[in-house]
Design a protein around this motif. Sequence first.
Motif, short mmCIF file in Angstrom:
data_model
loop_
_atom_site.label_atom_id
_atom_site.label_comp_id
_atom_site.label_asym_id
_atom_site.label_seq_id
_atom_site.Cartn_x
_atom_site.Cartn_y
_atom_site.Cartn_z
N GLU A 324 -13.62 -26.17 -99.54
CA GLU A 324 -13.39 -27.50 -100.11
C GLU A 324 -11.90 -27.84 -100.10
OE1 GLU A 324 -15.09 -27.65 -103.98
OE2 GLU A 324 -17.15 -27.33 -103.29
N LYS A 325 -11.07 -26.84 -100.43
CA LYS A 325 -9.62 -27.07 -100.49
C LYS A 325 -9.00 -27.11 -99.11
CE LYS A 325 -5.37 -25.52 -102.69
NZ LYS A 325 -4.74 -24.57 -103.66
N TYR A 326 -9.50 -26.27 -98.19
CA TYR A 326 -8.95 -26.19 -96.84
C TYR A 326 -10.07 -26.42 -95.81
CZ TYR A 326 -5.39 -23.56 -99.47
OH TYR A 326 -4.44 -23.15 -100.39
N PRO A 327 -10.61 -27.63 -95.75
CA PRO A 327 -11.79 -27.86 -94.89
C PRO A 327 -11.52 -27.62 -93.40
CG PRO A 327 -10.89 -29.94 -95.70
CD PRO A 327 -10.20 -28.86 -96.46
N ARG A 328 -10.27 -27.68 -92.98
CA ARG A 328 -9.94 -27.47 -91.56
C ARG A 328 -9.17 -26.17 -91.35
NH1 ARG A 328 -8.08 -33.54 -89.51
NH2 ARG A 328 -10.04 -34.60 -90.03
N SER A 329 -9.27 -25.27 -92.27
CA SER A 329 -8.52 -24.02 -92.16
C SER A 329 -8.95 -23.24 -90.92
CB SER A 329 -8.74 -23.14 -93.39
OG SER A 329 -8.11 -21.88 -93.20
N PRO A 330 -8.01 -22.77 -90.11
CA PRO A 330 -8.37 -21.97 -88.92
C PRO A 330 -8.90 -20.59 -89.28
CG PRO A 330 -5.99 -22.02 -89.20
CD PRO A 330 -6.55 -22.98 -90.21
N TYR A 331 -8.81 -20.22 -90.57
CA TYR A 331 -9.32 -18.90 -90.98
C TYR A 331 -10.82 -18.92 -91.28
CZ TYR A 331 -4.31 -18.15 -91.71
OH TYR A 331 -2.96 -18.06 -91.53
N ILE A 332 -11.40 -20.10 -91.45
CA ILE A 332 -12.81 -20.20 -91.83
C ILE A 332 -13.74 -19.47 -90.87
CG2 ILE A 332 -14.74 -21.83 -92.07
CD1 ILE A 332 -12.81 -23.75 -93.47
#
Length: 492
Positions: A324-332
């Motif tokens: 939710e906080k980092y919706p585009r995080s490359p770590y997901i």
Amino acid sequence: MKARMKNRLLLLFIGLLFLIGCGKKSNPVTISGTVNGVESNELYYSIPVKGTYSPYFRDTLSLDPSGGFILKTETDVPVFITFQLPGTSIRKGEYIYREMTLPVIPGQSLMLTINREEEVASFMAQGEYAEAVNAYMDLPVPPYFHTFGRLFHHLTPEEIVDTIATLKEEDMKPFKRMKEDGTIPATMCRLIAEDRDCYYALAATYAYMAQVRDFTIPDSLRSAWLDIYRQYPPDENSRIASPSWPDYAYFFINSLPYFTEGITRKTLQNLHREGRIHTFFLEQARERLSGQRLEYYTAFYLFQEGFQKNYEQELITLYDRFTEKYPRSPYIPFIEKEIEEIRLYHEKISGPVKETIRILDDQENISSLSEALAPFKGKKVYIDVWATWCGPCKREFAFKEPFHQWLTEHGYELLYISIDEERAENKWLEMMRYYDLEGYHIRASEALKADLYRIYDQNGTVMIPWYMEIDEEGNIRERHARKPSEIVGGKE
């Protein structure tokens, strides 16, 4: 007038497109090479996500028939990249490492030669700045930080600081010379210097930790420990590329509550029992890290805890907050696989237990290995000693299907012996069901554990996973047998 205005707007638009295109110009690191003496056709490498490093965030290269490979990876900042051969260690002076770690900068091209002999490989780099890459790999430093606890346990905090400063200065000498000679750019020297700062700051924390007794920290040790964090604050982007940064940040965040907030061991035990321990530590991270450091650390923490295969539902909630906080995080993409496995775990354990998963009768009163083997008289037995908290034990379960076929073909019964404490009984029963561990099971009593420790014969300790083969007469034929992944040759 209108025509001139349109022409100006058109030129401005074209100029903006040109600038955007220039900003996205690729300047990849190119690493090619050859691997000699291996049967595997794969090579693992770490992915430098946003300039950070983690052994968890990795991908696989396929080797060609001659052992060749080529990697092109995008980065706009200096980074570290590691390579690892499955089932192979890397010799580095007197030490053995699991992987080879390379400092690289954008646009650099390297050629690697990796030679493997008897499960240990040597390594040589050629090409741009290869002298620095080889010098970094040759640094005479232990691969495991707890070594510093043993080396420095007799030193005062002041002596530890002086010793580490001397070691760090020696490490940096060849790189400072290369920078002065113009052999390497300042950016590469700075990358290695920041890494050495982070490495030795972490080494100091391990050395200090080795002097803590019963969670009691003397004032002099507390002061020296906090001085390290003040001198090398983890919340600085310049150190985030270091392979040591995730562990250094982990110790920083997890140890400060003892120093500054009066947190006790009992407090943490209660938080763990209530299912709030990870929430507590990530709240600590939010107070002490910011920006990219917080995003990266949270991702690292969630992956690391999920990778332990304890299947804690709390991690699902924390992962959902992260996305939710980092919706585009490359770590997901790296974390989600671990979290989805936790979701699947809780769905699967609600089902019925197979009849082929059997707990030995009166297991709580079995006090020796010979008693545990009594029901198998006249049969060969393969024993798997494990625990629910043991990650390597659980990773071996991935090979259970071909391994069960091997057991059947060779006439073995399978006996799992868990050395979990009584408080972990529910988790033991859950994991038995989740991993579909067909065979016989015992959760060892204290008396049986003592007998196992005696048989293992390592000063009253045991390293798991541990496997034994028993003959038809109940005698130990192999006290340290091959593990399932070795027996079935990596076939899942």
